[in-house]
Design an enzyme around this catalytic site. Structure first.
Site, PDB file in Angstrom:
ATOM      1  CE  LYS A 188      44.060 -18.066  16.664  1.00 46.92           C
ATOM      2  NZ  LYS A 188      45.440 -17.739  16.494  1.00 46.92           N
ATOM      3  CD  GLU A 194      44.636 -26.537   3.304  1.00 48.60           C
ATOM      4  OE1 GLU A 194      44.273 -25.329   3.898  1.00 48.60           O
ATOM      5  OE2 GLU A 194      46.377 -27.086   2.898  1.00 48.60           O
ATOM      6  N   GLY A 246      48.363 -21.142  16.563  1.00 48.20           N
ATOM      7  CA  GLY A 246      47.478 -22.746  16.498  1.00 48.20           C
ATOM      8  C   GLY A 246      47.789 -23.595  16.573  1.00 48.20           C
ATOM      9  NE  ARG A 247      54.424 -22.141  15.208  1.00 47.79           N
ATOM     10  CZ  ARG A 247      54.669 -20.661  14.455  1.00 47.79           C
ATOM     11  NH1 ARG A 247      52.881 -20.886  13.775  1.00 47.79           N
ATOM     12  NH2 ARG A 247      54.429 -19.838  14.735  1.00 47.79           N
ATOM     13  CD  GLU A 332      53.117 -22.908  11.401  1.00 51.77           C
ATOM     14  OE1 GLU A 332      52.830 -22.953  10.139  1.00 51.77           O
ATOM     15  OE2 GLU A 332      52.385 -22.495  11.695  1.00 51.77           O
ATOM     16  CG  HIS A 363      65.522 -51.644  12.013  1.00 55.47           C
ATOM     17  ND1 HIS A 363      66.557 -53.186  11.716  1.00 55.47           N
ATOM     18  CD2 HIS A 363      65.115 -51.573  12.770  1.00 55.47           C
ATOM     19  CE1 HIS A 363      66.449 -53.178  12.769  1.00 55.47           C
ATOM     20  NE2 HIS A 363      65.543 -52.658  13.736  1.00 55.47           N
ATOM     21  CE  LYS A 492      47.637 -20.775   5.242  1.00 53.37           C
ATOM     22  NZ  LYS A 492      47.230 -20.477   5.640  1.00 53.37           N
TER      23      LYS A 492
HETATM   24  O1  LIG Z   1      43.504 -23.547  12.800  1.00 53.53           O
HETATM   25  P1  LIG Z   1      43.057 -22.883  10.882  1.00 53.53           P
HETATM   26  O2  LIG Z   1      42.852 -21.344  11.070  1.00 53.53           O
HETATM   27  O3  LIG Z   1      42.400 -23.787  10.071  1.00 53.53           O
HETATM   28  O4  LIG Z   1      44.872 -22.662  10.716  1.00 53.53           O
HETATM   29  C1  LIG Z   1      45.300 -24.202  10.299  1.00 53.53           C
HETATM   30  C2  LIG Z   1      46.999 -23.608  10.281  1.00 53.53           C
HETATM   31  O5  LIG Z   1      47.690 -22.786   9.674  1.00 53.53           O
HETATM   32  C3  LIG Z   1      48.810 -22.169   9.198  1.00 53.53           C
HETATM   33  O6  LIG Z   1      48.295 -20.906   9.620  1.00 53.53           O
HETATM   34  C4  LIG Z   1      49.638 -22.552   8.193  1.00 53.53           C
HETATM   35  O7  LIG Z   1      49.053 -23.264   7.488  1.00 53.53           O
HETATM   36  C5  LIG Z   1      49.098 -23.149  11.167  1.00 53.53           C
HETATM   37  O8  LIG Z   1      49.456 -21.837  11.487  1.00 53.53           O
HETATM   38  C6  LIG Z   1      47.706 -23.321  11.768  1.00 53.53           C
HETATM   39  O9  LIG Z   1      48.164 -23.969  11.984  1.00 53.53           O
END
Ligand SMILES: O=P(O)(O)OC[C@H]1O[C@](O)(CO)[C@@H](O)[C@@H]1O
Length: 526
Positions: A188, A194, A246-247, A332, A363, A492
């Protein structure tokens, strides 16, 4: 507001749930149906007065007004001053959705049409594999849904890379052909460390193989300019408004891997399912309203009865990632410590959510669920039929196990029953007593079951939207903002500082523990 609930909850601690079934209408009274789904919550300690107290709670918190404000595009995400309109992404009704005086539907529809054209092109080949690089909300939704709808795949294979751990991308790219792989960078913000690290690694992988990454990279992002700066052609960038968290974003461009896997028409069915749930949530009476009831039952178990966690137990191997998806969606969203006003909460916020598909979990951790000292409310999900007619006997066993588990949690096994078993096994005297004690199941443990005809794209859309609205209901009643996530920020920021310590660019911290861990990692050659 909570006093009535607290009172009925106090009384409920002594309730024998099995005893409640002396009312032959209980299963009917404490369940609701909607469009191919039955939600049964009769195996809980809820009584008519307890349910009434919870419904009053929802009324007092004015869930209905807040719900109307959400659908109407008011800025209910107050700490980020944004509307919350993931529902607009699945609005297929032709009705406008207004944000600050303009209808956002034209843009959403246009982007969806562009996605469909792009997906159709990719599905025609020569692309054989799609790698989605994203994390959190840019990963969990599409990964879960692509896996869930495997029987509907007729496009290229989809793979998912999320972790900054190089093992993730190394294992995923191993065996893929760079010349026939499409990489979707899903972020987003287009800044997430990452995702950007993995995207650069994928780009280098293609370049090393002599393949021009340009035409084989697409981006899904609200930050179109950053994606363009990164070198991704504007025609392959799919954006969405910051009114989609995002979620909550699987319904739009973040769902591109799913659209590529199952095709635009089935993706639309997935949206139709969610849209139907949106309608249901807005119009069903409280006693028939599945998201409202699911939310109230969540509050009943956690805030009312004090059960600290809840297990989500899909009896569906293809929903293996649903618990992980719901962990982000629920924790979250509702893992907060202050109310909308900034004041500390006076009661617990959201519970810990966890789970695994059945029958595997049986199990593993069901031992604790049945005989541990903590009560874990269980949320079972199961489809009545599978997608493999030749394996219908497997599916019947799956359903039997699911229903047997909720039954076992309810009825338990008494000491007398355990003694009889031990007597039959030849035990006598004190040894019989000792052995019997281990075989007692307390029972009276609450569960709910969502059973549906079959896990189709439409049904999956309904289920996800059901859980989204459940989170909303709980959040409104708790008075928190379910749509921000400030709690993920500090780590972060500190990761950047610690990275500088690992490279030796800054001196270790005064925090002796971290300093020692950094020193160890450096000595080992990090
Ligand atoms: O889509 P982005 O900006 O890479 O963010 C990824 C995810 O990181 C977060 O901000 C949490 O670290 C989430 O809410 C989001 O879904």
């Amino acid at each position: 507001m909570w006093s009535e609930v607290e009172e009925v909850a106090k009384a409920a601690r002594d309730i024998d749930i099995t005893g409640l079934f002396s009312d032959p209408t209980r299963a009917e009274t404490f369940s609701t149906r909607f469009d191919g789904m039955l939600f049964d919550y009769s195996k809980t300690a809820l009584t008519v007065p307890a349910r009434a107290a919870l419904l009053t709670l929802a009324q007092t918190a004015d869930v209905a007004a807040r719900r109307a404000a959400m659908f109407a595009g008011e800025a209910i995400n107050e700490t980020e001053a944004r509307p919350v309109l993931h529902t607009a992404l699945r609005n297929l009704s032709g009705q406008p959705v207004m944000v600050e005086g303009s209808d956002i539907m034209a843009e959403i529809t246009e982007t969806r049409a562009r996605m469909a054209r792009f997906a159709d092109t990719v599905r025609q080949g020569p692309i054989t594999d799609v790698v989605n690089i994203g994390i959190g909300g840019s990963h969990l939704g599409p990964e879960m849904a692509v896996r869930a709808l495997r029987p509907y795949h007729d496009g290229p294979r989809c793979h998912f890379v999320s972790n900054v751990d190089g093992a993730d991308i190394a294992d995923t790219l191993a065996g893929l052909n760079p010349a026939t792989t499409l990489v979707i960078v899903a972020s987003k913000t287009f800044t997430t460390i990452e995702t950007m690290t993995n995207a650069a690694t994928a780009q280098a992988w293609m370049t090393r193989a002599g393949v021009n990454p340009g035409p084989q990279f697409a981006a899904v992002s609200s930050a179109a300019a950053r994606a363009a700066d990164w070198g991704i052609d504007a025609s392959a960038v799919f954006g969405f408004g910051d009114y989609v968290g995002g979620r909550y974003s699987v319904w739009g461009p973040i769902g591109l891997p799913l659209m590529i896997a199952i095709g635009p028409d089935r993706f639309k069915d997935f949206l139709r399912g969610a849209e139907a749930m949106d309608q249901h949530f807005q119009t069903a009476t409280p006693l028939e309203n599945m998201p409202l009831l699911l939310g109230l039952i969540g509050l009943w178990h956690h805030q009312g009865l004090g059960h600290g966690t809840r297990a989500v137990l899909p009896y569906d191997q293809r929903l293996a990632r649903l618990p992980a998806y719901l962990q982000q969606l629920e924790m979250e969203s509702n893992g907060k410590r202050v109310s909308m006003s900034g004041a500390a909460l006076s009661r617990p916020s959201g519970p810990v959510v966890w789970g695994e598909p059945g029958t595997n979990g049986q199990h593993a951790f069901y031992q604790l669920i049945h005989q541990g000292t903590a009560v874990v409310p269980c949320e079972f999900l199961v489809a009545a039929t599978g997608h493999e007619p030749e394996l219908a006997h497997h599916h019947r066993l799956l359903v039997a196990n699911c229903l047997a588990q909720s039954k076992a949690l309810l009825r338990g096994r008494s000491l007398d029953e355990a003694r009889a078993l031990m007597r039959d096994a030849g035990y006598t005297g004190p040894e019989l007593e000792r052995q019997a004690a281990h075989r007692v199941f307390p029972g009276n443990r609450p569960s709910t079951t969502l059973i549906y005809d079959r896990l189709t794209p439409r049904r999956l859309g309904q289920i996800i939207a059901l859980y989204e609205h459940r989170v909303f209901v709980e959040g409104v009643i708790l008075g928190i903002n379910s749509f921000d996530q400030w709690g993920v920020e500090l780590g972060k920021v500190l990761a950047v500082d610690v990275d500088a310590m690992l490279t030796g660019d800054t001196n270790p911290t005064r925090d002796g523990s971290t300093a020692a861990l950094v020193a160890f990692a450096r000595a080992a050659g990090v």
